[in-house]
Design a protein around this motif. Structure first.
Motif, short mmCIF file in Angstrom:
data_model
loop_
_atom_site.label_atom_id
_atom_site.label_comp_id
_atom_site.label_asym_id
_atom_site.label_seq_id
_atom_site.Cartn_x
_atom_site.Cartn_y
_atom_site.Cartn_z
N VAL A 497 0.84 -1.19 0.00
CA VAL A 497 0.00 0.00 0.00
C VAL A 497 0.88 1.24 0.00
N LEU A 498 0.45 2.26 -0.73
CA LEU A 498 1.14 3.55 -0.77
C LEU A 498 1.36 4.06 0.66
N THR A 499 2.63 4.24 1.03
CA THR A 499 2.99 4.55 2.42
C THR A 499 3.54 5.97 2.52
N VAL A 500 2.87 6.76 3.35
CA VAL A 500 3.27 8.15 3.58
C VAL A 500 3.87 8.25 4.99
N GLY A 501 5.05 8.85 5.09
CA GLY A 501 5.71 9.01 6.38
C GLY A 501 5.70 10.44 6.85
N PHE A 502 5.62 10.60 8.17
CA PHE A 502 5.71 11.92 8.80
C PHE A 502 6.33 11.69 10.16
N ASP A 628 9.33 18.76 -10.25
CA ASP A 628 8.27 17.81 -10.61
C ASP A 628 8.75 16.37 -10.60
N ASP A 629 10.04 16.15 -10.80
CA ASP A 629 10.57 14.79 -10.81
C ASP A 629 10.84 14.26 -9.40
N TYR A 630 10.73 15.13 -8.40
CA TYR A 630 11.11 14.73 -7.04
C TYR A 630 9.93 14.67 -6.08
N GLY A 631 8.74 15.05 -6.54
CA GLY A 631 7.59 15.02 -5.65
C GLY A 631 6.58 16.10 -5.99
N TRP A 632 5.89 16.56 -4.97
CA TRP A 632 4.77 17.49 -5.17
C TRP A 632 4.83 18.62 -4.15
N VAL A 633 4.41 19.79 -4.59
CA VAL A 633 4.37 20.97 -3.73
C VAL A 633 2.95 21.18 -3.22
N ILE A 634 2.80 21.30 -1.90
CA ILE A 634 1.52 21.69 -1.32
C ILE A 634 1.43 23.20 -1.38
N TYR A 655 -5.09 16.78 0.52
CA TYR A 655 -6.00 15.68 0.17
C TYR A 655 -6.11 15.54 -1.36
N ASP A 656 -6.23 16.69 -2.05
CA ASP A 656 -6.39 16.65 -3.50
C ASP A 656 -5.17 16.01 -4.16
N LEU A 657 -3.98 16.39 -3.70
CA LEU A 657 -2.78 15.81 -4.28
C LEU A 657 -2.72 14.30 -4.05
N LEU A 658 -3.02 13.87 -2.85
CA LEU A 658 -3.00 12.44 -2.56
C LEU A 658 -4.02 11.67 -3.39
N ILE A 662 -1.16 11.63 -6.63
CA ILE A 662 -0.15 10.73 -6.07
C ILE A 662 -0.61 9.28 -6.11
N ALA A 663 -1.79 9.00 -5.54
CA ALA A 663 -2.26 7.61 -5.52
C ALA A 663 -2.45 7.04 -6.92
N PRO A 664 -3.09 7.77 -7.85
CA PRO A 664 -3.22 7.19 -9.21
C PRO A 664 -1.87 6.85 -9.83
N ARG A 665 -0.88 7.71 -9.64
CA ARG A 665 0.43 7.42 -10.24
C ARG A 665 1.07 6.20 -9.59
N TYR A 666 0.90 6.05 -8.29
CA TYR A 666 1.50 4.93 -7.58
C TYR A 666 0.88 3.60 -8.00
N TYR A 667 -0.43 3.59 -8.22
CA TYR A 667 -1.12 2.33 -8.51
C TYR A 667 -1.26 2.05 -10.01
#
Length: 854
Positions: A497-502, A628-634, A655-658, A662-667
């Motif tokens: 599962v797509l794993t987000v760390g904080f 853009d190649d390294y992630g996403w800006v909130i 929430y919109d980014l996830l 993010i989730a569509p690209r991961y899956y």
């Protein structure tokens, strides 16, 4: 039953395995994987139980197993090869040894905390981890640094979470004899103790321990010794503990005692005395006063000694808010800063260094950062954005100058790749790319298949899942008097599962609970039937920060909901050991502070070193490296009406980014189950971003831009029996006394009727220098694009020194002239100013004196 005394009994290692003791004694093992594998081979289970600490490990190993290996010629040879590799590492020339004679022979690096390894828990968070990475990178590069800090008997604190989600603290006491430390001793075998004279004829004594961090010695001062009264033995009891007086004693010991410890160690070891002193935050500021006292003892007046000390001192600020600075009651500081503590130093001169700009000197708090900046001629923030914030925050120390001229630069933090890169990723690079140097490997190479790379990333995620379950099972057992954990605890998280760390410290500005702004949207993300997301969260709140504890409680309670508890977890007792699996195991690293309150934020760097993509507010390091190649800006909602609206808008963007990007690209997977576009970004992160984030890059910058510059400046100051220091001190005193008489009386312009690009603006300025000579000042025209608020655009602004008009003689006022070429169209403005001029001043603003045309 509790023992009345605890101590550590060290193992007796068979003579053929003596190499193991030498390897264990140097903390290079904490980032050198071959040495770690050598120890793990002895007994993998005991190695894991020991926390991968060779000193503790050798005490747990069955002696029969050591005897068996001592008779194994292959293993003995392996150990000898690792010992020879260490010895070569410690002695062979490295990057720094290629520098010229003007490079400093020694640099002293002072920090209140150092995060070297979980086996030596002398850190609380980012400041300490950064300091540890600084020493490790300096060792790898051959930079001659000596680290200086305090040895805390209980370190920071061990965190647990109660059943209702409230943080609880424990302070397990450490035995330094059981740690990779040794006492600094004189040639006759007696230990080195430093002594600080305190009021009421008391004395604070500290033993000096030494840790070997590769090539770098780290000196740690410990007050828990019999020579101290009972109350003074506890001065170094815990990191950032106690009240104001306790904290002041710690900082006096770090700065003053630290310099004395370095002095003793260099003499015993036959090492050169440091030319450059680096304060990692204001906690170590008193080091400058001790150095001034030493110089006064050799005959220098205070003002001359101050110039000498400033020339060779670097100050790094890590805080973006005034509330993050140590401030002490003036009367308390005055009580301690006595001539007995600092011989030759007038207490009034010492106290003046900590007075906040514009404050009543008799009533101002004693500000440690302000003192640090006044004692250091070289200062920096820890990211480009933080440099800008620092120039604004401390600008009052240089009145009359715009923020961009405040003499604080920036060196963006970095992280030590060998420490923070997962062994599985290093092994992959070695096997397929021909190098274990993951920082500089060609991760885009066709020799590395997407399937292989994705398989290793899943293995790292699996490792995180297993570690999280183990920690949660242990936490459950602690909470429930040893009862076994229920089945669901063994099912938390899913390696697919797509794993987000904080994981951060938990002050309010880092916004641990921003993700909870809309609980229903978060639930939908966590439980999505095709594209679920899972969160792994960790962090400690300062023991006195109840608001931070409430944030942890809020998150823990949310994570306890039955339908969510396998998708979002809070892991207690965040430390370096946990971080070693957390960063590599995450796919996305989340960082959502209130911009611009994140000075740097290196956790996202460590995640990127392991192929995680960043999801972050444009703050700290991400503000200069985002791509853009390294992630996403909130997106930051800077124009929001209040904090609540800002949180709501930024959470909605998260929430919109996830959900939508993010989730569509991961899956989105190919026929082999690999997310091709995700892996492409992963490769870009490892190939292009990671090399920019290394601590080696950071330390090289410190060497080239600050340490060498400081050493050259010291050389100029001390040349010819410190003539430069004497001249600069006398110049400063004379100019300050005369400056009220300096004025720009009149400015004339001509040569431009209707301005066009390429025209030349002729200027003449009449200046009253009062009691000063023309050689004492520079008269400048400051010009550039004019903004709507009648200020000059700092980015498009230039200065030009005007020259004395030789045709004017005998006038009371001096006349200066020059011309400016109008090289761009648009709104234009200029002014004329007078500033002090001396060859040993490093910036126009250094003395904080300027006279500007009305």
């Amino acid at each position: 039953m509790k023992p009345i005394r605890k101590f550590t009994v060290r193992a007796v290692v068979p003579a053929p395995l003596a190499a193991l003791e030498e390897l264990a004694a140097n903390l290079r093992w904490s980032w050198h994987e071959p040495a770690r594998r050598l120890f793990e081979h002895i007994d993998p289970e005991a190695w894991a139980r020991s926390g991968r600490d060779p000193v503790a490990f050798l005490g747990e190993v069955d002696p029969a197993r050591l005897d068996e290996l001592a008779a194994d010629a292959g293993y003995v040879a392996w150990a000898e090869r690792e010992r020879e590799d260490l010895r070569e590492y410690l002695t062979a020339p490295r990057w720094y040894q290629g520098h010229g004679a003007d490079a400093p022979k020694a640099i002293a690096y002072f920090s209140p905390e150092f995060g070297i390894t979980e086996a030596l828990p002398q850190y609380s968070g980012g400041l300490g981890i950064l300091a540890g990475d600084h020493l490790k990178a300096a060792s790898d590069l051959g930079v001659p640094i000596v680290g200086v800090g305090l040895f805390y008997q209980a370190g920071y604190f061990a965190q647990s979470i109660s059943a209702d989600g409230w943080q609880q603290e424990r302070y397990p006491v450490q035995d330094p004899d059981g740690l990779p430390l040794s006492v600094v001793r004189r040639p006759d075998g007696t230990p080195v103790d430093v002594v600080l004279a305190l009021p009421d004829d008391r004395a604070l004594c500290a033993r000096v321990w030494r840790a070997e961090v590769g090539r770098v010695p780290l000196l740690l001062l410990d007050t828990d010794i019999p020579a101290n009264d009972d109350d003074l033995r506890s001065v170094t009891d815990r990191l950032y503990g106690g009240g104001g007086e306790h904290r002041l004693l710690q900082e006096l010991l770090l700065g003053i005692g630290g310099v004395r410890a370095v002095r003793a160690w260099t003499e015993i070891a036959g090492k050169p005395a440091p030319e450059v002193f680096h304060m990692n935050e204001g906690h170590a500021g008193f080091l400058g006063l001790e150095r001034i006292s030493e110089l006064i003892g050799h005959g220098a007046p205070f003002d001359v000694a101050l110039q000498y000390v400033r020339a060779g001192t670097v100050f790094t600020t890590h805080t973006p808010v005034p509330a993050g600075i140590d401030r002490f009651d003036r009367a308390l500081v005055e009580r301690y800063l006595t001539p007995m503590l600092l011989p030759g130093v007038d207490p009034a001169d010492a106290l003046a260094l900590g007075v906040e700009p514009g404050a009543d000197p008799a009533a101002s708090a004693f500000n440690m950062a302000v003192m640090g900046l006044r004692l250091a001629q070289h200062a920096n923030g820890v990211s480009k954005l933080h440099g800008e914030v620092s120039r604004r925050m401390f600008g009052a120390l240089w009145p009359g100058f715009d923020a961009d001229e405040v003499p604080i630069t920036s060196v963006t933090n970095g992280v030590h790749a060998p420490t923070w890169t997962d062994p599985a990723l290093r092994a992959l690079a070695e096997q397929t790319l021909g190098t274990a140097d993951t920082e500089h490997a060609d991760w885009r190479s066709a020799s590395l298949d997407d399937t292989e790379l994705w398989a290793v990333k899943r293995r790292m995620r699996q490792h995180l899942v297993e570690d999280a379950r183990r920690r949660l099972v242990a936490a459950w057992s602690d909470q429930h008097s040893g009862a076994p954990a229920p089945d669901w605890v063994h099912r938390v998280l899913d390696p697919d599962v797509l794993t987000v760390g904080f994981a951060r410290r938990v002050p309010t500005y880092k916004r641990l609970t921003l993700m909870l702004q809309d609980p229903d949207r978060l639930r939908a993300l966590l439980t999505h039937p095709e594209r679920p997301v899972q969160f792994v969260v960790a962090g400690k709140s300062h023991p006195a920060d109840d608001e931070g504890k409430r944030l942890i409680q809020q998150l823990v309670r949310f994570a306890q909901e039955p339908e969510l508890r396998e998708r979002i977890v809070f892991l207690p007792d965040y430390d370096m050991g946990m971080a070693a699996t957390l960063y590599p195991g995450c796919d996305v690293w989340l960082n959502n502070p209130l911009r611009p309150l994140e000075a740097c934020g290196t956790s996202g760097m460590k995640a990127a070193m392991n192929g995680a993509l960043n999801l972050s507010i444009l703050d700290g390091w991400w503000a200069e490296f985002a791509g853009d190649d390294y992630g996403w800006v909130i997106p930051s909602a800077d124009q929001a009406g209040d904090a609540a609206e800002r949180d709501a808008l930024e959470a909605a963007a998260l929430y919109d980014l996830l959900e939508h990007r993010i989730a569509p690209r991961y899956y989105e997977r190919d026929g082999d189950g690999v997310p091709g576009e995700w892996v492409r970004m992963l490769r870009s992160t490892l190939s292009t971003l990671a090399p920019e984030l290394g601590a080696d890059r950071m330390v090289r910058e410190y060497v080239e831009r600050l340490y060498r510059h400081a050493a050259r400046h010291v050389a100029a100051i001390v040349a010819d029996e410190a003539r430069g220091a004497r001249d600069l001190a006398a110049f400063g005193a004379r100019v300050r006394a005369a400056w009220p008489g300096v004025h720009v009386l009149h400015v004339e312009s001509g040569g431009v009727e209707s301005a066009h690009v390429g025209d030349e603006l002729q200027l003449r300025a009449s200046v009253d220098l009062g009691a000063l000579d023309p050689d004492d000042v520079a008269v400048e025209v400051v010009y550039g694009r004019s903004r709507a608020d009648d200020t000059l655009d700092a980015v498009r602004r230039s200065t030009l020194e005007l020259v004395p008009d030789a045709s004017v003689h005998g006038a009371a006022a001096r006349v200066y002239a020059g011309s400016v070429v109008l090289d761009r169209a648009g709104a234009f403005g200029y002014t004329v100013r007078v500033i002090p001029k001396h060859p040993l001043l490093l910036s126009a603003a250094e003395l904080g004196l300027v006279a500007v045309a009305d």
